[in-house]
Motif scaffolding. Sequence first.
Motif, mmCIF file in Angstrom:
data_model
loop_
_atom_site.group_PDB
_atom_site.id
_atom_site.type_symbol
_atom_site.label_atom_id
_atom_site.label_comp_id
_atom_site.label_asym_id
_atom_site.label_seq_id
_atom_site.Cartn_x
_atom_site.Cartn_y
_atom_site.Cartn_z
ATOM 1 N N ARG A 176 39.115 43.134 45.568
ATOM 2 C CA ARG A 176 40.280 43.817 44.995
ATOM 3 C C ARG A 176 41.532 42.939 45.034
ATOM 4 O O ARG A 176 42.583 43.340 44.527
ATOM 5 C CB ARG A 176 40.542 45.145 45.696
ATOM 6 C CG ARG A 176 41.046 45.015 47.127
ATOM 7 C CD ARG A 176 40.895 46.343 47.848
ATOM 8 N NE ARG A 176 41.856 47.311 47.374
ATOM 9 C CZ ARG A 176 43.036 47.547 47.959
ATOM 10 N NH1 ARG A 176 43.385 46.862 49.040
ATOM 11 N NH2 ARG A 176 43.845 48.456 47.494
ATOM 12 N N ARG A 181 40.079 38.946 41.331
ATOM 13 C CA ARG A 181 40.381 38.919 39.883
ATOM 14 C C ARG A 181 40.094 37.534 39.308
ATOM 15 O O ARG A 181 39.544 37.406 38.212
ATOM 16 C CB ARG A 181 41.846 39.304 39.653
ATOM 17 C CG ARG A 181 42.110 40.795 39.782
ATOM 18 C CD ARG A 181 43.420 41.182 39.101
ATOM 19 N NE ARG A 181 44.592 40.627 39.772
ATOM 20 C CZ ARG A 181 45.193 41.207 40.830
ATOM 21 N NH1 ARG A 181 44.726 42.330 41.325
ATOM 22 N NH2 ARG A 181 46.264 40.660 41.380
ATOM 23 N N ARG A 311 33.590 49.171 37.844
ATOM 24 C CA ARG A 311 34.745 49.838 37.243
ATOM 25 C C ARG A 311 35.471 48.860 36.312
ATOM 26 O O ARG A 311 35.692 47.700 36.661
ATOM 27 C CB ARG A 311 35.695 50.276 38.370
ATOM 28 C CG ARG A 311 36.872 51.109 37.929
ATOM 29 C CD ARG A 311 37.554 51.717 39.149
ATOM 30 N NE ARG A 311 37.988 50.702 40.105
ATOM 31 C CZ ARG A 311 39.183 50.116 40.077
ATOM 32 N NH1 ARG A 311 40.061 50.433 39.137
ATOM 33 N NH2 ARG A 311 39.520 49.229 40.984
ATOM 34 N N ARG A 313 38.548 47.473 34.968
ATOM 35 C CA ARG A 313 39.910 47.454 35.496
ATOM 36 C C ARG A 313 40.928 47.471 34.352
ATOM 37 O O ARG A 313 40.767 46.762 33.364
ATOM 38 C CB ARG A 313 40.108 46.235 36.388
ATOM 39 C CG ARG A 313 39.373 46.400 37.707
ATOM 40 C CD ARG A 313 39.265 45.131 38.479
ATOM 41 N NE ARG A 313 38.715 45.382 39.810
ATOM 42 C CZ ARG A 313 37.410 45.543 40.049
ATOM 43 N NH1 ARG A 313 36.532 45.475 39.066
ATOM 44 N NH2 ARG A 313 36.990 45.785 41.279
ATOM 45 N N ARG A 314 41.913 48.339 34.493
ATOM 46 C CA ARG A 314 42.974 48.427 33.482
ATOM 47 C C ARG A 314 44.291 48.012 34.139
ATOM 48 O O ARG A 314 44.549 48.364 35.285
ATOM 49 C CB ARG A 314 43.108 49.863 32.954
ATOM 50 C CG ARG A 314 41.868 50.335 32.219
ATOM 51 C CD ARG A 314 41.985 51.807 31.880
ATOM 52 N NE ARG A 314 40.716 52.321 31.391
ATOM 53 C CZ ARG A 314 40.260 52.139 30.160
ATOM 54 N NH1 ARG A 314 40.991 51.466 29.288
ATOM 55 N NH2 ARG A 314 39.093 52.628 29.786
#
Lengths: 321, 372
Positions: A176, A181, A311, A313-314
């Motif tokens: 996270r 990322r 998930r 990611r937005r």
Amino acid sequence: MSIAWQFYISSILVYLGVDVMACWGLNLQFGVTGIMNFAYIVFQAAGAYTAAILTLGPSSRSLFQHYIGGANLPFPIPIIAAGAVGALLSLVVGTFTLRRLRVDYQAMVMLIVSLIAINVATNQVDLVNGSAGLSLVPKPLSQVLNLDLVNYQWFYVALTAVVCVIVFLFVHQVTRSPLGRTLRAIRDNEHSAAALGKNVTRFRLLAFVLGGAIAGVSGAILVEFIGTWAPGSWTYAETFVLFTAIIVGGTGNNLGVAVGALLVPVVFLEATRFLPPIGYPGLIDALQWVAVGLLALLFLWRWPRGVIPERRRRFRKPAPG
Amino acid sequence: MAAGCIPAVNLINQAGGVLGHKLECVVADTRGDPADAVPAASQLLATQSNLVGILGPSSDEADATAPIFNDSKMTMMGDTGAASFDQNAYPYFWRLTPADDVKGTAMAIWGRQKGFSHAAAVFGNDIGSQTDVPTLVKAFTKLGGTIVSNESLALDQGDYRTEVARMLATNPDVLFIEADAQTEATFLANLKDLHGLIPVIGTSLDQAMYQAVGGAIGAQNMHDFYTTIRPLIGSLGTSTKTYDQALLASGSQVPKPDQWISDPFCPAHYDEVNLLALSMIAANSTTPSTYNSYIPQVANPGSGKTLVYSFDEGQKALAAGKQIQYVGASGFIDFNKFNNSTTGFEAFQFQLDGSTVSLGTIPIDEITQANS
């Protein structure tokens, strides 16, 4: 519940914990970063051998097993050392394989690394006692706690759970964070990531080392539980069980991967033990590898994102101006 | 293992069973590696409510599963040659088959007795083969010989010319070998082609070995060059004949039973079942924690004991209030303080028709002395 059933269930729970940890480590490499590490089991084995050797004491004390090094270090040092050796070995292997090769060639090299490692361990007998492997590894804290068999089993389940929580918090933090990322960006499009100034090789190597350390810890937890470790325990096919667990659970999703570790190595493979014997002894064992392969293919074809998909990611659009 | 268990159980059930109970052989696959064997062993204990004894565990997983069976107070007849059990501390673990390291010493003694002084040791890289090597090397050296070459073979390769050439460069006068039949056949065929055969001391008497190696180097060469060292069988009265008849009569349960006639391990498994059954009768209990301590009482020699050669003879003698010594199809049994029974070794030579003849024996005292 009878003692025998308690023993069986507690054993399965320890195996579940070990598999979950191993899958999280592999997920960090494969699911999050896109590294096809077909040698993953080697790093788990390196951790297992390290923990065993650092628990057994000097080789010269043993009449029947020979290995390099050897010390009698107290818990939890062997487990920490196993993680360190897993990381160090990953650094060495990763430095050679992740630098220049394309992902598909990396996969081939990793498979070869896996085959070389098991041949070296088997034939260089003085390294880790060859095909006979290491045995009579003392169980951690058993002398201190002085518990009976079943209660020690439950203690070990709790110990495994604690290590699982620590590993989860670690991988969760990594995935996270900005580092996570970056790793996902490299997985999805390494050229774009490189264009944004990310050193792709260095980040891949970092994920590879972190995954290798987790593999080492998982191997240490397993060997301290079963008390023995031999080349038969870490054939290259074992890696594919972990890959299948990740694919089934949900590539890139830590929760999904844990579910996959429950469904594939534990439920799916353990269920075959309850089948009535058919054919020659060993037939079911042989067929289970076929079944694992078919399961992976089925999920890749029908549900490629697994039971619990990663998930999406937005991110909020940056405010204008 | 089934070729030993099923004939024994059939004879026991024909004789009325054990304390009114019929026995049954149940297969449990431990999948041959320590990590898989632990849940397999615990699952077996959890799901088999009428389990009274275990034939096994075997070499690959014994170190992982023996503690589990022992802690569960389940009597086991180990099928492992692992040296870690030479000084076994598990009271519920018993071993009829000799330790692999003892076999290594027996090979060394035979080699020195035949006057060989420069030996090559060529063993497969499997667990069972590799455990022979340390004691072979130690004993052969202690007895005045030299191991000039020590090769570990990756099993079932198509060619071993490199290993053969490396071994030949050391000029051995004898070759100690143990691997699976195909590996030995290929290695010896390569040796024959590159140099010609030298005397070979191996460890297998079974027909698969004879057919593979004999096919590769010729039956005459097998007869002339190949000696096998096996656990001592000796003169056993009617035990072997009883076992052979029971084995051949169990053809509907054991596929091709005649293939196991010359296998040295099947009679041991047959004996293990008989020992378990007789100790249950002696203890008047089928509970392992009760009958376990009676095993040496029905097996070991002792003054005034009645020799019995089958389960039926044994149960009748026990019913008559006699102390018994069961003499098995695999030989005399004498458990030491570590629950190991080894009564020596015997050297055999293959004949042209595949049968074997004994060349001599290696007493256990001599092996113990060389191993010390």
